[in-house]
Every structure is written in structure tokens, then in C-alpha cells.
Design a protein around this motif. Structure first.
Motif, mmCIF file in Angstrom:
data_model
loop_
_atom_site.group_PDB
_atom_site.id
_atom_site.type_symbol
_atom_site.label_atom_id
_atom_site.label_comp_id
_atom_site.label_asym_id
_atom_site.label_seq_id
_atom_site.Cartn_x
_atom_site.Cartn_y
_atom_site.Cartn_z
ATOM 1 N N GLU A 60 -24.169 0.139 56.876
ATOM 2 C CA GLU A 60 -23.877 1.356 56.127
ATOM 3 C C GLU A 60 -24.953 2.357 56.486
ATOM 4 O O GLU A 60 -26.139 2.042 56.399
ATOM 5 C CB GLU A 60 -23.939 1.101 54.614
ATOM 6 N N ILE A 61 -24.537 3.550 56.902
ATOM 7 C CA ILE A 61 -25.501 4.550 57.345
ATOM 8 C C ILE A 61 -25.181 5.890 56.695
ATOM 9 O O ILE A 61 -24.043 6.344 56.741
ATOM 10 C CB ILE A 61 -25.483 4.708 58.880
ATOM 11 N N ASP A 62 -26.202 6.501 56.114
ATOM 12 C CA ASP A 62 -26.100 7.863 55.594
ATOM 13 C C ASP A 62 -27.006 8.734 56.445
ATOM 14 O O ASP A 62 -28.230 8.547 56.461
ATOM 15 C CB ASP A 62 -26.546 7.929 54.121
ATOM 16 N N TYR A 63 -26.386 9.659 57.168
ATOM 17 C CA TYR A 63 -27.130 10.603 58.003
ATOM 18 C C TYR A 63 -27.547 11.779 57.128
ATOM 19 O O TYR A 63 -26.706 12.489 56.601
ATOM 20 C CB TYR A 63 -26.264 11.069 59.176
ATOM 21 N N LYS A 64 -28.845 11.965 56.963
ATOM 22 C CA LYS A 64 -29.371 12.993 56.052
ATOM 23 C C LYS A 64 -29.589 14.340 56.738
ATOM 24 O O LYS A 64 -29.362 15.380 56.144
ATOM 25 C CB LYS A 64 -30.690 12.537 55.438
ATOM 26 N N ARG A 65 -30.106 14.304 57.984
ATOM 27 C CA ARG A 65 -30.381 15.539 58.735
ATOM 28 C C ARG A 65 -30.518 15.185 60.210
ATOM 29 O O ARG A 65 -30.822 14.047 60.545
ATOM 30 C CB ARG A 65 -31.632 16.232 58.216
ATOM 31 N N PRO A 66 -30.303 16.167 61.086
ATOM 32 C CA PRO A 66 -30.434 15.899 62.524
ATOM 33 C C PRO A 66 -31.888 15.624 62.905
ATOM 34 O O PRO A 66 -32.812 16.189 62.317
ATOM 35 C CB PRO A 66 -29.947 17.182 63.188
ATOM 36 N N LEU A 67 -32.062 14.784 63.881
ATOM 37 C CA LEU A 67 -33.387 14.473 64.426
ATOM 38 C C LEU A 67 -33.407 14.981 65.859
ATOM 39 O O LEU A 67 -32.653 14.493 66.704
ATOM 40 C CB LEU A 67 -33.637 12.963 64.377
ATOM 41 N N VAL A 68 -34.240 15.977 66.127
ATOM 42 C CA VAL A 68 -34.320 16.566 67.464
ATOM 43 C C VAL A 68 -35.405 15.877 68.281
ATOM 44 O O VAL A 68 -36.312 15.246 67.725
ATOM 45 C CB VAL A 68 -34.566 18.094 67.397
ATOM 46 N N HIS A 69 -35.300 16.027 69.588
ATOM 47 C CA HIS A 69 -36.260 15.371 70.479
ATOM 48 C C HIS A 69 -37.680 15.847 70.203
ATOM 49 O O HIS A 69 -37.917 17.029 69.936
ATOM 50 C CB HIS A 69 -35.924 15.643 71.944
ATOM 51 N N ARG A 70 -38.589 14.904 70.271
ATOM 52 C CA ARG A 70 -40.023 15.179 70.142
ATOM 53 C C ARG A 70 -40.763 14.007 70.749
ATOM 54 O O ARG A 70 -40.165 12.971 71.047
ATOM 55 C CB ARG A 70 -40.402 15.367 68.674
#
Length: 150
Positions: A60-70
């Protein structure tokens, strides 16, 4: 209650066309943290715990916000929310380091220990259960519970 802490690097190949981590890649990040937790931290020197095989029964996965490259890794905190006779539930947060770090994903996985030779699920051993109980947080302790980096 302790939480397992895994430092997960972001790889260029993890990004999609929009420059953020692809949703399917987060499942691989969870796998990396889970394997690190269950195998590298298995109790006892030379213990067979968790090494006979396991299968994932549910994610089960809840995506909260995008994760950009770093270049800095994200932190994946893992803990156990349920231990049954023949399954366990591991919960996770993928987040920025530090107290109050932004959470990108909240997730849980039901894991079933598996006897590969017999081709069927098996029960959790006493040694495995004792190890897992150190990481149990069923939500009743509240947000102020102490966290120990493993």
C-alpha cells in the motif's frame, strides 16, 4: 520503539520524463530498505532468520509529493506494525533527513516468510519474532515515541 533507518541514494535512472522519481521506483526503494532491515540486521551471527525466503503479499503506497532529482539521499524509516503467526506488516516513510523532514511516501508491505524448498508459506520463528518486536509501533505510543537509528 526503534525504527530502522536506510539512506537511499537517488539515481539518474530513477527519474521520469518530468524530472522526478517515477512512482514505480518507490517500490524498489521500499524493497531496498526492507531487505536491509530483514537480512542485514537479522539476529545472531550466522542465524538463518529471514534467509529461507519471503514473499510480498501486499503493498500500500500513498504518494504525498513529488521527489525531484538531487544528490543527497532520502531517508527511509521502517518499522513493524503487525506480527502474525505467518506474516508481518512493515510500514515506511520516505522522507528528507532531519526532524520534521518532508515526507514523500507513506507505505506498508505485508511480508510472508516462505519455505522455498517446500514451496509454501511458513510460520515466523521465535528468533524472528523477538527481533521484530524491537521495531513494533502499532500507533498506540503517539508521535512522541523515541526513535533509535539501527
Amino acid at each position: 520503539m526503534a525504527r530502522h533507518i536506510y539512506h537511499c541514494p537517488l539515481r539518474w535512472s530513477d527519474m521520469d520524463a518530468f524530472g522526478h522519481v517515477n512512482n514505480a521506483v518507490f517500490v524498489r526503494y521500499l524493497e531496498e530498505a526492507r531487505i536491509d532491515f530483514m537480512f542485514r540486521l537479522a539476529p545472531g551471527d550466522g542465524s538463518p532468520s529471514f534467509q529461507g525466503g519471503s514473499v510480498v503479499a501486499r503493498h500500500e503506497i500513498d504518494y504525498k509529493r513529488p521527489l525531484v532529482h538531487r544528490h543527497e539521499p532520502v531517508i527511509i524509516e521502517s518499522w513493524v506494525t503487525k506480527i502474525g503467526a505467518a506474516s508481518l506488516t512493515i510500514s515506511y516513510e520516505i522522507k528528507d533527513p532531519g526532524e520534521g523532514g518532508q515526507v514523500y511516501v507513506s507505505a506498508s508491505t505485508i511480508v510472508v516468510p516462505f519455505d522455498l524448498a517446500a514451496g509454501r508459506p511458513r510460520r515466523i520463528t521465535a528468533e524472528e519474532k523477538a527481533f521484530l518486536q524491537k521495531y513494533v509501533d502499532d500507533g498506540t505510543l503517539g508521535a512522541g515515541a523515541e526513535r533509535a537509528a539501527a
